[in-house]
Motif scaffolding. Structure first.
Motif, mmCIF file in Angstrom:
data_model
loop_
_atom_site.group_PDB
_atom_site.id
_atom_site.type_symbol
_atom_site.label_atom_id
_atom_site.label_comp_id
_atom_site.label_asym_id
_atom_site.label_seq_id
_atom_site.Cartn_x
_atom_site.Cartn_y
_atom_site.Cartn_z
ATOM 1 N N ARG A 1 0.888 -1.088 0.045
ATOM 2 C CA ARG A 1 -0.084 0.066 0.076
ATOM 3 C C ARG A 1 0.973 1.172 -0.024
ATOM 4 N NH1 ARG A 1 -1.527 3.192 4.167
ATOM 5 N NH2 ARG A 1 -0.793 1.551 5.578
ATOM 6 N N LEU A 2 1.885 1.298 0.840
ATOM 7 C CA LEU A 2 3.002 2.461 0.856
ATOM 8 C C LEU A 2 3.620 2.538 -0.510
ATOM 9 C CD1 LEU A 2 4.283 2.018 4.455
ATOM 10 C CD2 LEU A 2 2.493 3.752 3.680
ATOM 11 N N LEU A 3 3.836 1.498 -1.152
ATOM 12 C CA LEU A 3 4.714 1.534 -2.299
ATOM 13 C C LEU A 3 3.847 2.074 -3.317
ATOM 14 C CD1 LEU A 3 7.113 1.192 -4.056
ATOM 15 C CD2 LEU A 3 6.122 -1.531 -4.290
ATOM 16 N N ARG B 1 2.399 6.567 -7.058
ATOM 17 C CA ARG B 1 1.283 7.619 -7.627
ATOM 18 C C ARG B 1 1.588 9.081 -7.482
ATOM 19 N NH1 ARG B 1 -2.722 3.813 -4.850
ATOM 20 N NH2 ARG B 1 -3.440 2.368 -6.555
ATOM 21 N N ASP B 2 2.290 9.231 -6.233
ATOM 22 C CA ASP B 2 2.697 10.581 -5.943
ATOM 23 C C ASP B 2 3.919 11.061 -6.863
ATOM 24 O OD1 ASP B 2 1.014 10.721 -3.776
ATOM 25 O OD2 ASP B 2 2.841 10.374 -2.238
ATOM 26 N N GLN B 3 4.518 10.098 -7.476
ATOM 27 C CA GLN B 3 5.525 10.241 -8.501
ATOM 28 C C GLN B 3 4.863 10.387 -9.923
ATOM 29 O OE1 GLN B 3 8.754 10.489 -7.349
ATOM 30 N NE2 GLN B 3 7.606 10.170 -5.527
ATOM 31 N N GLY B 4 3.676 10.166 -10.236
ATOM 32 C CA GLY B 4 2.736 10.543 -11.479
ATOM 33 C C GLY B 4 2.512 9.320 -12.179
ATOM 34 N N PHE B 5 2.685 8.027 -11.726
ATOM 35 C CA PHE B 5 2.837 6.862 -12.276
ATOM 36 C C PHE B 5 1.339 6.241 -12.211
ATOM 37 C CE2 PHE B 5 7.373 6.752 -11.546
ATOM 38 C CZ PHE B 5 7.817 6.726 -12.734
ATOM 39 N N ASP B 6 0.820 5.630 -13.377
ATOM 40 C CA ASP B 6 -0.297 4.770 -13.203
ATOM 41 C C ASP B 6 -0.137 3.534 -12.557
ATOM 42 O OD1 ASP B 6 -2.696 3.680 -13.699
ATOM 43 O OD2 ASP B 6 -2.413 3.435 -16.105
ATOM 44 N N VAL B 7 -0.578 3.318 -11.488
ATOM 45 C CA VAL B 7 -0.305 2.125 -10.551
ATOM 46 C C VAL B 7 -1.735 1.178 -10.165
ATOM 47 C CG1 VAL B 7 0.564 1.562 -8.203
ATOM 48 C CG2 VAL B 7 1.253 3.492 -9.286
ATOM 49 N N VAL B 8 -1.704 -0.152 -10.368
ATOM 50 C CA VAL B 8 -2.644 -0.916 -10.161
ATOM 51 C C VAL B 8 -1.836 -1.720 -8.775
ATOM 52 C CG1 VAL B 8 -4.016 -2.969 -10.745
ATOM 53 C CG2 VAL B 8 -3.401 -0.957 -12.273
ATOM 54 N N ARG C 1 13.115 2.371 -7.526
ATOM 55 C CA ARG C 1 13.496 3.568 -7.972
ATOM 56 C C ARG C 1 14.400 3.080 -9.110
ATOM 57 N NH1 ARG C 1 15.297 6.379 -4.580
ATOM 58 N NH2 ARG C 1 13.490 7.613 -3.755
ATOM 59 N N ALA C 2 15.229 2.261 -9.115
ATOM 60 C CA ALA C 2 16.233 1.814 -10.195
ATOM 61 C C ALA C 2 15.375 1.181 -11.441
ATOM 62 C CB ALA C 2 17.487 0.836 -9.647
ATOM 63 N N ILE C 3 14.210 0.742 -11.410
ATOM 64 C CA ILE C 3 13.514 0.049 -12.252
ATOM 65 C C ILE C 3 12.479 0.755 -12.699
ATOM 66 C CG2 ILE C 3 14.346 -2.176 -11.442
ATOM 67 C CD1 ILE C 3 11.327 -2.531 -10.324
ATOM 68 N N LEU C 4 12.288 1.799 -12.487
ATOM 69 C CA LEU C 4 11.169 2.682 -12.865
ATOM 70 C C LEU C 4 11.293 2.989 -14.304
ATOM 71 C CD1 LEU C 4 10.413 4.901 -9.723
ATOM 72 C CD2 LEU C 4 9.017 2.751 -10.657
ATOM 73 N N PRO C 5 10.169 3.259 -15.149
ATOM 74 C CA PRO C 5 10.114 3.926 -16.625
ATOM 75 C C PRO C 5 10.478 5.156 -16.400
ATOM 76 C CG PRO C 5 7.974 3.309 -16.020
ATOM 77 C CD PRO C 5 8.742 2.800 -14.899
ATOM 78 N N ASP C 6 10.823 5.772 -17.781
ATOM 79 C CA ASP C 6 11.026 7.182 -17.851
ATOM 80 C C ASP C 6 9.565 7.933 -17.815
ATOM 81 O OD1 ASP C 6 11.641 9.738 -18.579
ATOM 82 O OD2 ASP C 6 12.420 9.166 -20.624
ATOM 83 N N PRO C 7 9.546 8.892 -16.849
ATOM 84 C CA PRO C 7 8.213 9.505 -16.815
ATOM 85 C C PRO C 7 7.915 10.237 -17.895
ATOM 86 C CG PRO C 7 9.898 10.376 -15.232
ATOM 87 C CD PRO C 7 10.444 9.365 -15.934
ATOM 88 N N VAL C 8 8.734 10.704 -18.925
ATOM 89 C CA VAL C 8 8.465 11.690 -19.942
ATOM 90 C C VAL C 8 8.355 10.668 -21.217
ATOM 91 C CG1 VAL C 8 9.376 13.572 -21.397
ATOM 92 C CG2 VAL C 8 9.945 13.423 -19.007
ATOM 93 N N PRO C 9 7.281 10.426 -21.815
ATOM 94 C CA PRO C 9 7.204 9.497 -22.956
ATOM 95 C C PRO C 9 8.249 10.017 -24.014
ATOM 96 C CG PRO C 9 5.115 10.620 -22.207
ATOM 97 C CD PRO C 9 5.990 11.123 -21.587
#
Length: 672
Positions: free
Chosen positions: A470-472, A477-484, A649-657
């Motif tokens: 839940r915390l993750l 989501r606070d970083q702007g990602f679409d999260v399920v 953080r190391a595996i997150l995608p680029d937030p800018v398309p």
């Protein structure tokens, strides 16, 4: 895979440091004695009798452990341990000194047998002493240093023997005298060890109990635990087969080196190369092949050692044989370090000691039988000359046959171990291995997946998975990602019905196989209805439990075959594997106390079940460390959350398309 904590060094503790010096000298003397005694036995005989003479020395060294082990443990319990160790070292000094002075083969056998009997009294006294010289929290580190000294002194002893052999060849004309200098030096090491231990007043006279049951009792007590899982069966078969092949090599090495035109110095070099290779295999292979499955690597290490043995038995070149011996040792080192680690993770704490005692007892018996049979095999084969084209003659004698038989044994047991332990069925071995050499992890192409990120949180009951998931999700989501955010079982309408059935305490008659299939059915619907659609649109999926829960709970907990469960779930999920699996590792006795509500059907299982589950999770992480983050779940919640964020953080995608770069030309997209 990340683990926390590092034990402090213990060599700064003066009493232990002095004991370690004595242990190192004793280990050095033991290895040097193998080389010197077999060399002397060979020089006291001629022709085919040399095989039997050397085999007799090795039998004399192995036999006392099968007969006098329990008596040795009893003596360590009842007498002053410092005096026991000092007297044992003085007796070994005197016996080793007598061997070159008497210079007869019969006395060599008698003295060797007596030396090993005395050593059996020395070892339990030493084992009982170490815990009294270091704090309990540093005992594991002290044992690691002792083990390193035991095996690390082998190449030093081999190099020393080679140098002494060259010196002896200049000083003495008789072959029987050329091993004497090594035996004199060997005797002195035990005298120095005795003096060092005598000065250790910190060793208590008696504290605690050390008992060594008979070999037969250890084998009988450990037999039922070995067949508990395919992993342990595979490890046992592999370790015993590797030691059987190794015993054949030790028994024939001196004669084979002589057959190739080498003397005692060359024998020492070849012997030392075994341990140089072992050290390289133990320390380099796991680092070079970080992305490769440890369970696969275990069987492949034994197979590689077998192939090297076959080449040693075929190629009649001493330099090439020495290099191949190092490769053989590397394969054995890989198998040993992986086997040691996996048994520690897979076997329950309450029976791990009995399992190791069982393995060590069987290893002694196997070594004794192999060493005793090697001379007879070599004698039956005899000496042969094969005439090749061009008037070339190829020599094929008994030692060649022994090495080839040992190679076949190693390859067969390696294949059996690989089959029992393969945790990546369906993944091509060659592609998997090549990818690991490049530092990559090979996975099958997944047409159902596009740009999303898949993260799974795993762990035993009360580990805190739901809270951290839940915390993750909130942080992402606070970083702007679409999260399920999702969970298993029960994230679909069908899954909710299956969850009620699986966790209801009234479902007590559910068989382990039925339970496994129901979890797989829930997972198949979960992937098709929730996870795959989210990944297709590029979302980040965070799930509370996934396939690893079935492998740990039904595989390790219910003691079903992990490989079969993995295959069922691989089919159910179409091969979908998380990018990262986070395991919160919490002892079961802590996790089970964290529940406020009544326990469900799984939570109500006994503590032994949950301990097996915990070991199952850790074994999975150890097999594929690139894909796991293991965190101590007893830490504070903020510390756990921070470590998860650092790794995710190391595996997150680029937030800018990527398309944004073409449109703005001002903000470049960051690509992995």
């Amino acid at each position: 895979m990340t683990r926390t904590g590092s034990p402090a060094g213990v060599l700064s503790i003066k009493p232990f440091r002095r004991l370690w010096i004595a242990l190192s000298l004793s280990s050095f003397g033991d290895w040097l004695s193998i080389l010197a005694l077999t060399a002397l036995a060979g020089s006291l005989t001629k022709g085919s009798a040399e095989n039997y003479a050397i085999g007799g020395v090795l039998v004399a060294k192995l036999l006392p452990a099968l007969i006098f082990g329990p008596l040795a443990g009893a003596v360590a319990d009842r007498f002053d341990r410092r005096i026991t160790m000092v007297v044992a070292d003085i007796m070994r000094f005197a016996l080793f000194l007598s061997i070159p002075l008497v210079g007869r083969l019969d006395w060599l056998y008698i003295a060797t047998f007596l030396i090993e009997v005395v050593t059996l009294f020395w070892i339990p006294a030493k084992e009982a002493t170490v815990p009294n010289l270091v704090p309990k929290d540093q005992l594991e580190r002290a044992n690691q240093i002792s083990l390193t000294s035991t095996y690390g002194s082998a190449p030093v002893a081999a190099a020393t023997f080679s140098v002494l052999a060259l010196i002896s060849k200049v000083l003495f004309s008789q072959p029987q005298q050329q091993a004497n200098l090594a035996l004199y030096i060997n005797a002195v090491t035990f005298l120095v060890s005795a003096a060092t231990i005598f000065s250790l007043r910190e060793i208590p006279k008696q504290r605690g109990k050390v008992s060594v049951p008979s070999i037969l009792k250890q084998i009988v007590a450990g037999w039922k635990f070995v067949g508990s899982t395919p992993l342990v069966r595979g490890l046992t078969i592999g370790i015993l087969g590797a030691f059987a092949a190794g015993g054949a090599v030790i028994g024939i090495a001196k004669v084979y080196v002589k057959q190739l035109g080498g003397g005692d110095a060359a024998y020492g070099v070849v012997f030392g190369m075994v341990f140089v290779g072992m050290a390289a295999g133990m320390f380099l292979a796991p680092r070079i092949l970080q992305e490769f499955s440890r369970r696969r690597l275990f069987g492949l290490g034994i197979i590689g050692a077998g192939v090297a043995l076959a080449l040693i038995g075929i190629i009649p070149n001493l330099v090439i044989v020495a290099l191949l011996t190092a490769l053989c040792g590397a394969g054995a080192g890989i198998a040993w370090v992986i086997g040691y680690t996996l048994i520690g993770l897979e076997v329950e704490d309450s029976v791990r000691g009995r399992t190791w005692a069982f393995l060590q007892s069987l290893v002694r018996v196997v070594l004794l039988l192999v060493v005793a049979s090697v001379p007879f095999i070599a004698g039956v084969v005899g000496n042969h000359r094969l005439h090749l084209p061009g008037k070339n003659i190829y020599r094929f004698d008994g030692p060649n046959a022994v090495l080839l038989i040992a190679a076949v044994v190693a390859v067969i047991v390696g294949l059996v171990a690989y089959r029992h332990m393969d945790d990546r069925r369906g993944i091509p071995l060659i592609r998997d291995f090549v990818a690991a050499l490049r530092g990559e992890h090979y996975t099958l192409e997944e047409s159902t997946r596009e740009h999303g990120v898949f993260i799974a949180l795993e762990g035993g009951e009360g580990a805190g998975k739901t809270t951290q998931a839940r915390l993750l999700s909130i942080w992402l989501r606070d970083q702007g990602f679409d999260v399920v955010m999702t969970r298993e079982p029960g994230s679909t309408k069908m899954g909710m019905r299956l969850r009620a059935l699986l966790l209801d305490k009234e479902s007590s008659g559910l068989s382990s196989r039925a339970e496994t299939l129901l979890y797989a059915a829930d997972r198949a619907q979960h992937v098709a209805e929730v996870i795959q659609p989210a990944l297709r649109r590029g979302a980040i999926v965070v799930t509370d439990r996934y396939i690893d829960s079935s492998l740990a709970y039904q595989g390790s907990g219910r003691e079903l075959k992990v490989g079969e469960i993995a295959e069922v779930n691989r089919w159910a999920t179409n091969g979908l594997v998380p990018d990262l699996t986070i395991i919160l590792d919490v002892p079961s006795d802590i996790g089970l106390t964290r529940f406020a509500s009544p326990a469900d059907r799984i939570e109500s299982e006994p503590r032994e079940f949950h301990e097996r589950v915990r070991r199952g999770f850790r074994a999975l992480a150890d097999a594929e460390p690139h894909r796991y983050l293991v965190i101590d779940g007893t830490q504070s919640q903020p510390d756990i959350t921070r470590k998860i964020h650092d790794r995710v953080r190391a595996i997150l995608p680029d937030p800018v398309p990527p398309s944004a770069e073409d449109e703005t030309s001002t903000m470049p997209a960051i690509r992995d």
